[in-house]
Design a protein around this motif. Structure first.
Motif, PDB file in Angstrom:
ATOM      1  N   ASN A  92       6.756  -6.848 -31.049  1.00 31.51           N
ATOM      2  CA  ASN A  92       5.881  -6.140 -31.977  1.00 31.51           C
ATOM      3  C   ASN A  92       5.803  -4.654 -31.679  1.00 31.51           C
ATOM      4  OD1 ASN A  92       5.269  -8.597 -33.143  1.00 31.51           O
ATOM      5  ND2 ASN A  92       3.570  -8.989 -31.744  1.00 31.51           N
ATOM      6  N   ASN A  93       6.069  -4.279 -30.447  1.00 29.88           N
ATOM      7  CA  ASN A  93       5.928  -2.883 -30.046  1.00 29.88           C
ATOM      8  C   ASN A  93       7.233  -2.110 -30.115  1.00 29.88           C
ATOM      9  OD1 ASN A  93       3.165  -3.078 -29.446  1.00 29.88           O
ATOM     10  ND2 ASN A  93       3.632  -4.065 -27.502  1.00 29.88           N
ATOM     11  N   LEU A  94       8.288  -2.735 -30.615  1.00 26.89           N
ATOM     12  CA  LEU A  94       9.563  -2.020 -30.743  1.00 26.89           C
ATOM     13  C   LEU A  94       9.551  -1.189 -32.021  1.00 26.89           C
ATOM     14  CD1 LEU A  94      12.215  -4.603 -29.574  1.00 26.89           C
ATOM     15  CD2 LEU A  94      11.351  -2.628 -28.371  1.00 26.89           C
ATOM     16  N   TYR A  95       8.786  -0.108 -31.983  1.00 27.74           N
ATOM     17  CA  TYR A  95       8.666   0.724 -33.164  1.00 27.74           C
ATOM     18  C   TYR A  95       9.908   1.575 -33.346  1.00 27.74           C
ATOM     19  CZ  TYR A  95       3.773  -0.580 -32.838  1.00 27.74           C
ATOM     20  OH  TYR A  95       2.618  -1.293 -32.767  1.00 27.74           O
ATOM     21  N   THR A  96      10.126   2.008 -34.547  1.00 28.36           N
ATOM     22  CA  THR A  96      11.260   2.885 -34.862  1.00 28.36           C
ATOM     23  C   THR A  96      10.775   4.300 -35.127  1.00 28.36           C
ATOM     24  OG1 THR A  96      11.093   2.252 -37.187  1.00 28.36           O
ATOM     25  CG2 THR A  96      12.620   1.002 -35.809  1.00 28.36           C
ATOM     26  N   GLU A  97       9.698   4.682 -34.465  1.00 27.31           N
ATOM     27  CA  GLU A  97       9.168   6.028 -34.637  1.00 27.31           C
ATOM     28  C   GLU A  97      10.200   7.055 -34.192  1.00 27.31           C
ATOM     29  OE1 GLU A  97       5.668   8.870 -32.806  1.00 27.31           O
ATOM     30  OE2 GLU A  97       5.551   6.704 -32.583  1.00 27.31           O
ATOM     31  N   GLY A  98      10.371   8.069 -35.002  1.00 28.59           N
ATOM     32  CA  GLY A  98      11.320   9.119 -34.664  1.00 28.59           C
ATOM     33  C   GLY A  98      12.701   8.867 -35.236  1.00 28.59           C
ATOM     34  N   LEU A  99      13.028   7.599 -35.578  1.00 29.06           N
ATOM     35  CA  LEU A  99      14.351   7.304 -36.127  1.00 29.06           C
ATOM     36  C   LEU A  99      14.388   7.560 -37.625  1.00 29.06           C
ATOM     37  CD1 LEU A  99      15.266   4.042 -34.202  1.00 29.06           C
ATOM     38  CD2 LEU A  99      16.016   6.369 -33.742  1.00 29.06           C
ATOM     39  N   LEU A 220      22.692   3.316 -27.251  1.00 28.50           N
ATOM     40  CA  LEU A 220      21.256   3.220 -26.987  1.00 28.50           C
ATOM     41  C   LEU A 220      20.778   4.359 -26.089  1.00 28.50           C
ATOM     42  CD1 LEU A 220      20.915  -0.640 -26.475  1.00 28.50           C
ATOM     43  CD2 LEU A 220      20.120   0.707 -28.428  1.00 28.50           C
ATOM     44  N   ARG A 221      21.601   4.761 -25.126  1.00 30.84           N
ATOM     45  CA  ARG A 221      21.216   5.897 -24.282  1.00 30.84           C
ATOM     46  C   ARG A 221      21.229   7.199 -25.081  1.00 30.84           C
ATOM     47  NH1 ARG A 221      24.264   3.012 -20.338  1.00 30.84           N
ATOM     48  NH2 ARG A 221      26.126   4.251 -20.819  1.00 30.84           N
ATOM     49  N   VAL A 222      22.176   7.329 -26.017  1.00 26.93           N
ATOM     50  CA  VAL A 222      22.194   8.511 -26.879  1.00 26.93           C
ATOM     51  C   VAL A 222      20.901   8.574 -27.695  1.00 26.93           C
ATOM     52  CG1 VAL A 222      23.293   9.535 -28.911  1.00 26.93           C
ATOM     53  CG2 VAL A 222      24.693   8.768 -27.008  1.00 26.93           C
ATOM     54  N   LEU A 223      20.509   7.444 -28.277  1.00 25.62           N
ATOM     55  CA  LEU A 223      19.272   7.411 -29.055  1.00 25.62           C
ATOM     56  C   LEU A 223      18.059   7.676 -28.171  1.00 25.62           C
ATOM     57  CD1 LEU A 223      19.987   4.304 -31.331  1.00 25.62           C
ATOM     58  CD2 LEU A 223      20.108   6.720 -31.951  1.00 25.62           C
ATOM     59  N   ARG A 224      18.078   7.155 -26.946  1.00 26.49           N
ATOM     60  CA  ARG A 224      16.973   7.412 -26.015  1.00 26.49           C
ATOM     61  C   ARG A 224      16.820   8.910 -25.746  1.00 26.49           C
ATOM     62  NH1 ARG A 224      15.165   4.722 -21.061  1.00 26.49           N
ATOM     63  NH2 ARG A 224      16.804   3.161 -21.389  1.00 26.49           N
ATOM     64  N   TYR A 225      17.928   9.568 -25.420  1.00 29.29           N
ATOM     65  CA  TYR A 225      17.836  10.993 -25.090  1.00 29.29           C
ATOM     66  C   TYR A 225      17.605  11.848 -26.324  1.00 29.29           C
ATOM     67  CZ  TYR A 225      19.181   9.879 -20.338  1.00 29.29           C
ATOM     68  OH  TYR A 225      19.197   9.372 -19.053  1.00 29.29           O
ATOM     69  N   GLN A 226      18.038  11.398 -27.493  1.00 31.06           N
ATOM     70  CA  GLN A 226      17.662  12.116 -28.708  1.00 31.06           C
ATOM     71  C   GLN A 226      16.153  12.091 -28.901  1.00 31.06           C
ATOM     72  OE1 GLN A 226      19.989  10.194 -31.767  1.00 31.06           O
ATOM     73  NE2 GLN A 226      21.719  11.623 -31.539  1.00 31.06           N
ATOM     74  N   MET A 430       8.020  -5.013 -19.833  1.00 31.83           N
ATOM     75  CA  MET A 430       8.108  -3.732 -20.528  1.00 31.83           C
ATOM     76  C   MET A 430       7.370  -3.762 -21.849  1.00 31.83           C
ATOM     77  SD  MET A 430      11.948  -2.281 -19.709  1.00 31.83           S
ATOM     78  CE  MET A 430      12.804  -3.814 -20.062  1.00 31.83           C
ATOM     79  N   ASN A 431       7.342  -4.934 -22.484  1.00 30.70           N
ATOM     80  CA  ASN A 431       6.594  -5.055 -23.726  1.00 30.70           C
ATOM     81  C   ASN A 431       5.096  -4.852 -23.465  1.00 30.70           C
ATOM     82  OD1 ASN A 431       6.801  -5.723 -26.623  1.00 30.70           O
ATOM     83  ND2 ASN A 431       5.433  -7.389 -26.044  1.00 30.70           N
ATOM     84  N   LYS A 432       4.607  -5.403 -22.345  1.00 29.48           N
ATOM     85  CA  LYS A 432       3.210  -5.168 -21.963  1.00 29.48           C
ATOM     86  C   LYS A 432       2.988  -3.698 -21.612  1.00 29.48           C
ATOM     87  CE  LYS A 432       2.755  -9.835 -20.038  1.00 29.48           C
ATOM     88  NZ  LYS A 432       2.551 -10.633 -18.790  1.00 29.48           N
ATOM     89  N   GLN A 433       3.976  -3.097 -20.967  1.00 25.86           N
ATOM     90  CA  GLN A 433       3.862  -1.693 -20.592  1.00 25.86           C
ATOM     91  C   GLN A 433       3.765  -0.802 -21.816  1.00 25.86           C
ATOM     92  OE1 GLN A 433       7.224  -0.223 -18.418  1.00 25.86           O
ATOM     93  NE2 GLN A 433       6.221   1.693 -17.825  1.00 25.86           N
ATOM     94  N   ILE A 434       4.495  -1.127 -22.870  1.00 23.44           N
ATOM     95  CA  ILE A 434       4.445  -0.330 -24.087  1.00 23.44           C
ATOM     96  C   ILE A 434       3.047  -0.352 -24.680  1.00 23.44           C
ATOM     97  CG2 ILE A 434       5.237  -0.269 -26.478  1.00 23.44           C
ATOM     98  CD1 ILE A 434       8.002  -0.906 -25.542  1.00 23.44           C
ATOM     99  N   ARG A 483      10.732   1.557 -24.550  1.00 23.89           N
ATOM    100  CA  ARG A 483      11.254   0.910 -25.761  1.00 23.89           C
ATOM    101  C   ARG A 483      12.768   0.757 -25.690  1.00 23.89           C
ATOM    102  NH1 ARG A 483      12.493   2.556 -31.243  1.00 23.89           N
ATOM    103  NH2 ARG A 483      12.180   4.749 -30.723  1.00 23.89           N
ATOM    104  N   TYR A 484      13.460   1.802 -25.257  1.00 27.35           N
ATOM    105  CA  TYR A 484      14.918   1.718 -25.171  1.00 27.35           C
ATOM    106  C   TYR A 484      15.368   0.916 -23.961  1.00 27.35           C
ATOM    107  CZ  TYR A 484      15.594   4.789 -29.128  1.00 27.35           C
ATOM    108  OH  TYR A 484      15.621   5.298 -30.396  1.00 27.35           O
ATOM    109  N   ASP A 485      14.504   0.812 -22.952  1.00 31.69           N
ATOM    110  CA  ASP A 485      14.814  -0.097 -21.850  1.00 31.69           C
ATOM    111  C   ASP A 485      14.866  -1.541 -22.351  1.00 31.69           C
ATOM    112  OD1 ASP A 485      15.116   1.779 -19.889  1.00 31.69           O
ATOM    113  OD2 ASP A 485      13.043   1.670 -19.174  1.00 31.69           O
ATOM    114  N   ILE A 486      13.994  -1.880 -23.271  1.00 37.41           N
ATOM    115  CA  ILE A 486      14.017  -3.224 -23.850  1.00 37.41           C
ATOM    116  C   ILE A 486      15.309  -3.449 -24.622  1.00 37.41           C
ATOM    117  CG2 ILE A 486      12.937  -4.746 -25.545  1.00 37.41           C
ATOM    118  CD1 ILE A 486      10.249  -3.680 -24.734  1.00 37.41           C
ATOM    119  N   TYR A 487      15.684  -2.482 -25.456  1.00 45.57           N
ATOM    120  CA  TYR A 487      16.936  -2.612 -26.207  1.00 45.57           C
ATOM    121  C   TYR A 487      18.134  -2.718 -25.265  1.00 45.57           C
ATOM    122  CZ  TYR A 487      14.975  -1.693 -30.851  1.00 45.57           C
ATOM    123  OH  TYR A 487      14.300  -1.787 -32.030  1.00 45.57           O
ATOM    124  N   ASP A 488      18.134  -1.908 -24.205  1.00 45.10           N
ATOM    125  CA  ASP A 488      19.243  -1.948 -23.250  1.00 45.10           C
ATOM    126  C   ASP A 488      19.306  -3.310 -22.564  1.00 45.10           C
ATOM    127  OD1 ASP A 488      21.337  -0.328 -21.670  1.00 45.10           O
ATOM    128  OD2 ASP A 488      20.059  -1.157 -20.091  1.00 45.10           O
TER     129      ASP A 488
END
Length: 518
Positions: A92-99, A220-226, A430-434, A483-488
Motif C-alpha cells: 500500500n505504501n509503494l507510491y509513485t510520487e514524483g514519477l 530501479l537505481r536510476v529511478l531512485r537517484y532521479q 521496509m514496508n513498516k518503515q515507509i 520504496r526503491y529498496d522494496i522494488y529492488d
C-alpha cells in the motif's frame, strides 16, 4: 485452282512456346536437383549424424521434468512455508510520487517499461552469446558421441623394411570398421553428452536471468537517484530561500549577522549533497547505457504493475523452474551416465572389419605376389580386460562426482530458501518503515512551517529553522530509498526464483537465436 498458303508462326506464339520450353526445362532441372539432394541427404544419414538445431530451443517441460526432494537432514531447517504464505503483499505504501510528473516532462522524448528494456538488453549482451556458443559446442559433442554408431574408415601407407630387400615396397591400405554390438557403450556416451547439453541450456537460462536482473535493478537505481536528485534540488532551493531571508533580516538589523553565515553553510552542504546524488545518477545511467546500447538520460523508465503482481512473493517457489536447480539436477544425471559409461567399458565391443590393400613397387605381404591387391572381411572383438585397476578407480570417481552433484543441488536449494525468506522479511520491515517515514515527513513539514513563522517573530534561531528544513528533506529521501529498496528486493526475488522469463515476457521470443518455450 487452289492456292496453297505458306505456314507462318507469329512472334507472340513463338515467345510463348519458348517460355513454356524454358519453364519445362527449369522444372525438370529443379526436380532433378531436388532428387539428387534427397539422395545426398539419404547417403549422408548412413555415414554420419544429421545436423540437429533443436538445442537452440529450451523445452522447459523437458528441462523441468523432475521432482526435487531435499535430503532428510535438511528438514530440520526452516522451509519456505511460513505464516505469510497465501497473503497478498502489503504494497500500500509503494507510491509513485514524483514519477507522474516526469512522465509529461517534455525533456523525456522516449518511454520504456522495465520489461521492454530487459528484452533489449538480453538480445545484445555478449555474455549470453558466450553461453549460447558454449551450448552449440556441447551440441556438437553429441554428434561426436553418435559417430560411434557409424562406419569408421582409415587409410594409410606402409613401406618395406629399410634394412631388407623389400625396402622400396609401398603398400596402400583402406580399412572400414562398423560397430555391431558394444553393450550400450555408445548409447551411454550419447546420454552423457545430452545431459551435459541440458546443463548448458540451464546455463543459458541462468545468463538470461542474470542480465535481466542486472538491467531491471540498474533501472530501479536510476529511478531512485532521479528521485533523490529531485529532493536534493528542492533542498537547495529551500535552504537558499532561508539564507535569503536571514540575509535580509541581518541587513535590516532584525537578526544577528551570524544567521546568514550559518545559513550559507547549509546551502553549501545541500549543494554538495546534490552533486553527489547527480554523480550516483550519472554512474547508473552509464551502466544502463552499456546494457542497452543507447543514451538513457532522456528516457523515462516506468515500473510495470506486474513487477509485483507476477513476482509471486508469497507463493512457494517452483524449484524445478530455477536455472541453477535445473543445472544441478542435470549434473547429477551427467555423473550417473558417466558412471554407467565407465562400468560398461569392461565389456567387449564386437565390430565388422573390412580391409583392402594394394602393393606398389613390391610384393603384397599378404599374398606374396608382385603389385598385388588383397581384401578381407572379419569379425573383431576387443575389450579393455584389465587396465591396472583404472576402471574401478574411474567408477569410484564417478560415484563421488554424483554425490558432489547431489550435495550441490541441496546447497542451491538452501540458498534459494535463505534468499526468499530474507527478501520477504526485508519487504515486510521496509514496508513498516515507509509508514513511519511518512508520519515523520508530515510532522517535519509542519515543524518547518511553524519554525519559519516563529523565526520571523524572533522566537526561533536560524539553526532551528535550518535543521527542521533539513530533517524534512532527509525524511523524503529516506522514504524514497525505502520504496526503491522494496522494488529492488522484488527484482532480486524474481531472479532467485526463476520468474524473470515470465515477468519480463521473454518466453517464446528469439534471444540471439535461442528460444525459450514454456
Amino acid at each position: 485452282m487452289c492456292e496453297t498458303k505458306n505456314p507462318s508462326i507469329s512472334l507472340k506464339n513463338l515467345s510463348t512456346f519458348l517460355g513454356l520450353t524454358v519453364c519445362m526445362h527449369t522444372s525438370i532441372y529443379a526436380q532433378d536437383l531436388g532428387y539428387l539432394n534427397n539422395i545426398k541427404n539419404s547417403v549422408q544419414s548412413l555415414i554420419k549424424p544429421q545436423d540437429d538445431q533443436s538445442y537452440k530451443t529450451a523445452q522447459m517441460q523437458q528441462l523441468t521434468n523432475f521432482q526435487f526432494k531435499p535430503d532428510a537432514e535438511l528438514n530440520e531447517l526452516p522451509v519456505i512455508e511460513s505464516s505469510i504464505i497465501g497473503r497478498k503483499a502489503p504494497f500500500n505504501n509503494l507510491y509513485t510520487e514524483g514519477l507522474a510528473k516526469s512522465v509529461n516532462d517534455p525533456r523525456n522524448n522516449r518511454q520504456f517499461s522495465i520489461d521492454n528494456a530487459v528484452q533489449i538488453a538480453v538480445k545484445r549482451n555478449p555474455a549470453i552469446a558466450e553461453s549460447i556458443a558454449t551450448l552449440a559446442s556441447q551440441n556438437a559433442n553429441i554428434d561426436v558421441a553418435k559417430a560411434g554408431y557409424y562406419p569408421q574408415l582409415q587409410a594409410g601407407m606402409n613401406t618395406g623394411d629399410f634394412t631388407a630387400s623389400d625396402k622400396g615396397r609401398q603398400v596402400y591400405s583402406i580399412q572400414a570398421n562398423q560397430r555391431l554390438y558394444d553393450f550400450g557403450k555408445v548409447e551411454s556416451s550419447v546420454n552423457t553428452q545430452q545431459n551435459k547439453l541440458a546443463v548448458e541450456q540451464a546455463n543459458v537460462l541462468g545468463s538470461i536471468d542474470e542480465i535481466a536482473a542486472q538491467t531491471a535493478r540498474t533501472i530501479l537505481r536510476v529511478l531512485r537517484y532521479q528521485a533523490t536528485v529531485k529532493i536534493a534540488q528542492d533542498q537547495v532551493t529551500g535552504v537558499s530561500r532561508l539564507y535569503e531571508i536571514a540575509r535580509l533580516r541581518a541587513n535590516a538589523g532584525i537578526s544577528s549577522n551570524a544567521d546568514p553565515v550559518q545559513a550559507q553553510s547549509y546551502v553549501e552542504y545541500s549543494k554538495s549533497y546534490l552533486i553527489s546524488q547527480q554523480n550516483f545518477l550519472s554512474q547508473e545511467q552509464q551502466k544502463l547505457k552499456t546494457l542497452l546500447g543507447f543514451e538513457v538520460d532522456r528516457v523515462h523508465f516506468t515500473i510495470p504493475d506486474e513487477l509485483v503482481s507476477k513476482s509471486g512473493l508469497y507463493d512457494t517457489p517452483t524449484m524445478n523452474t530455477i536455472p541453477a536447480m535445473i543445472a544441478a539436477q542435470a549434473e547429477i544425471e551427467v555423473a550417473k551416465s558417466q558412471k554407467k559409461q565407465t562400468e560398461l567399458s569392461r565389456y567387449p565391443t564386437i565390430s565388422l572389419v573390412g580391409s583392402v590393400n594394394k602393393a606398389l613397387n613390391g610384393k603384397n605381404p599378404n599374398t606374396g605376389i608382385e603389385n598385388d591387391s588383397d581384401s578381407s572381411i572379419s569379425i573383431s572383438m576387443s575389450s579393455n580386460f584389465y587396465q591396472g585397476g583404472a576402471v574401478g578407480s574411474q567408477v569410484k570417481a564417478a560415484g563421488f562426482a554424483e554425490q558432489a552433484a547431489r550435495s550441490k543441488l541441496n546447497a542451491i536449494y538452501l540458498n534459494i530458501l535463505d534468499s526468499t525468506r530474507t527478501a520477504r522479511e526485508n519487504i515486510e520491515n521496509m514496508n513498516k518503515q515507509i509508514s513511519v517515514l511518512q508520519d515523520r515527513e508530515s510532522s517535519t513539514a509542519k515543524t518547518r512551517e511553524l519554525y519559519e513563522e516563529q523565526y520571523k517573530l524572533g522566537k526561533r534561531s536560524i539553526l532551528d529553522l535550518l535543521s527542521s528544513a533539513q530533517s524534512f528533506h532527509s525524511s523524503r529521501a529516506e522514504r524514497e530509498s525505502a520504496r526503491y529498496d522494496i522494488y529492488d528486493t522484488v527484482a532480486v526475488y524474481i531472479h532467485v526464483t526463476g520468474k524473470s522469463r515470465d515477468v519480463y515476457h521473454l518466453n517464446n521470443t528469439k534471444i540471439q537465436g535461442f528460444e525459450i518455450q514454456p
